[in-house]
Design an enzyme around this catalytic site. Structure first.
Site, short mmCIF file in Angstrom:
data_model
loop_
_atom_site.label_atom_id
_atom_site.label_comp_id
_atom_site.label_asym_id
_atom_site.label_seq_id
_atom_site.Cartn_x
_atom_site.Cartn_y
_atom_site.Cartn_z
CG ASN A 31 -1.59 1.18 1.54
OD1 ASN A 31 -1.43 2.16 0.73
ND2 ASN A 31 -2.72 0.96 2.50
CE LYS A 40 0.31 -0.66 7.28
NZ LYS A 40 -0.49 -2.14 7.38
CG ASP A 73 0.14 -16.65 2.51
OD1 ASP A 73 -0.48 -16.06 1.88
OD2 ASP A 73 0.24 -18.04 2.23
CG ASP A 115 0.03 -7.96 12.06
OD1 ASP A 115 -0.59 -7.86 11.05
OD2 ASP A 115 -0.19 -9.14 12.78
CG PHE A 168 -8.70 3.20 10.06
CD1 PHE A 168 -7.74 4.23 10.74
CD2 PHE A 168 -8.17 1.92 10.26
CE1 PHE A 168 -6.65 3.62 11.39
CE2 PHE A 168 -6.94 1.58 10.73
CZ PHE A 168 -6.21 2.47 11.48
CG HIS A 222 -2.65 0.83 18.56
ND1 HIS A 222 -3.57 1.82 18.04
CD2 HIS A 222 -2.73 0.09 17.48
CE1 HIS A 222 -4.31 1.72 17.16
NE2 HIS A 222 -3.76 0.43 16.64
P1 IMP Z 1 -2.88 -5.30 9.36
O1 IMP Z 1 -3.05 -4.24 8.46
O2 IMP Z 1 -2.79 -6.63 8.71
O3 IMP Z 1 -2.00 -4.86 10.34
O4 IMP Z 1 -4.51 -4.98 9.90
C1 IMP Z 1 -4.74 -4.37 11.15
C2 IMP Z 1 -6.12 -4.34 11.20
O5 IMP Z 1 -6.29 -3.95 12.47
C3 IMP Z 1 -6.93 -3.27 10.40
O6 IMP Z 1 -7.41 -3.57 9.17
C4 IMP Z 1 -8.06 -2.44 11.21
O7 IMP Z 1 -9.14 -3.27 11.17
C5 IMP Z 1 -7.39 -2.91 12.74
N1 IMP Z 1 -6.92 -1.81 13.28
C6 IMP Z 1 -5.27 -1.63 13.41
N2 IMP Z 1 -5.31 -0.49 14.12
C7 IMP Z 1 -6.49 0.51 14.06
C8 IMP Z 1 -6.65 1.35 14.67
O8 IMP Z 1 -5.85 2.19 14.81
N3 IMP Z 1 -7.93 1.72 14.59
C9 IMP Z 1 -9.10 0.91 13.94
N4 IMP Z 1 -8.75 -0.30 13.56
C10 IMP Z 1 -7.42 -0.70 13.52
#
Ligand code: IMP
Length: 201
Positions: free
Chosen positions: A17, A20, A46, A75, A158, A186
């Site tokens: 992305n 990101k 994966d 993550d 989000f 976080h």
């Molecule tokens: P990743 O991109 O695989 O780390 O997935 C993280 C997922 O956790 C995201 O798709 C969100 O749904 C959720 N998430 C992580 N951080 C946040 C946040 O700050 N607010 C809301 N959802 C979060």
């Protein structure tokens, strides 16, 4: 072991992305020349580990080995105590292929109802890992605790933001201004820790 990344160093962001990758560059104060793994044509591994740190290390390791450059991966997700930490590392997957977080938040509420759970304690975790092609890896974790609220409130964030109210606040992450959330999130905590580990000055 102290591992320092010099200013201007090329750093692969293990993401496909481009948004990101830009966000990561900014969170590292623009010190590094950040390039997205997707832009280098690297494969997307994966996420087969069972913890946030495990998955961040796995993604950083694969990107570093494939590119020959230091690589950073993250993550993150929401963990609910009454659901034994779910959705946890499956936070994104609970939203399904359409990335429908309305659905994911309903699932959280339904699971709590099914269990007649009153406990609303939950936390967000962000794990970050930087791996070097020659082996070493630094991993950190940031966490913010709070309570789930139903129905969710606010449209500023989000993912699961509308249903998460951080401890000590009356507003949900979804109701907070982005800057206010960024001050306590976080992700902010994890980047502070990572910067302490990576920056020499
Ligand atoms: P990743 O991109 O695989 O780390 O997935 C993280 C997922 O956790 C995201 O798709 C969100 O749904 C959720 N998430 C992580 N951080 C946040 C946040 O700050 N607010 C809301 N959802 C979060």
């Amino acid at each position: 072991m102290t591992l320092i990344l010099p200013r201007g160093a090329r750093l692969v962001a293990a993401t496909h992305n481009p948004g990101k990758a830009k966000e990561i560059a900014a969170l590292l104060d623009g010190r590094f020349d950040v390039v997205a793994a997707g832009a280098l044509g690297l494969p997307e591994p994966d996420e087969t580990e069972t913890t946030f740190v495990g998955n961040a290390v796995l993604k950083a390791r694969k990107a570093a080995d494939a590119s020959g450059l230091p690589a950073l991966a993250d993550d993150s997700g929401l963990s609910v105590r009454a659901l034994d930490g779910a959705p946890g590392i499956f936070s994104a997957r609970w939203a399904g292929p359409a990335k429908d977080f309305g659905l994911a938040m309903r699932k959280v509420e339904e699971r709590l109802d099914e269990q007649h759970a009153q406990d609303r304690f939950a936390w967000f975790t962000c794990a970050l890992a930087v791996a070097w092609p020659d082996g070493p890896v630094v991993a950190v974790e940031g966490r913010v605790e709070g309570a789930l609220v139903f129905p969710g409130r606010g449209e500023k964030g989000f993912g699961y933001d509308p249903i998460f109210r951080p401890e000590g606040y009356d507003t949900t992450f979804g109701e907070m201004e982005p800057a206010a959330k960024d001050a306590i999130s976080h992700r902010a905590l994890a980047f502070e820790k990572l910067k302490a580990a990576l920056f020499a000055d």
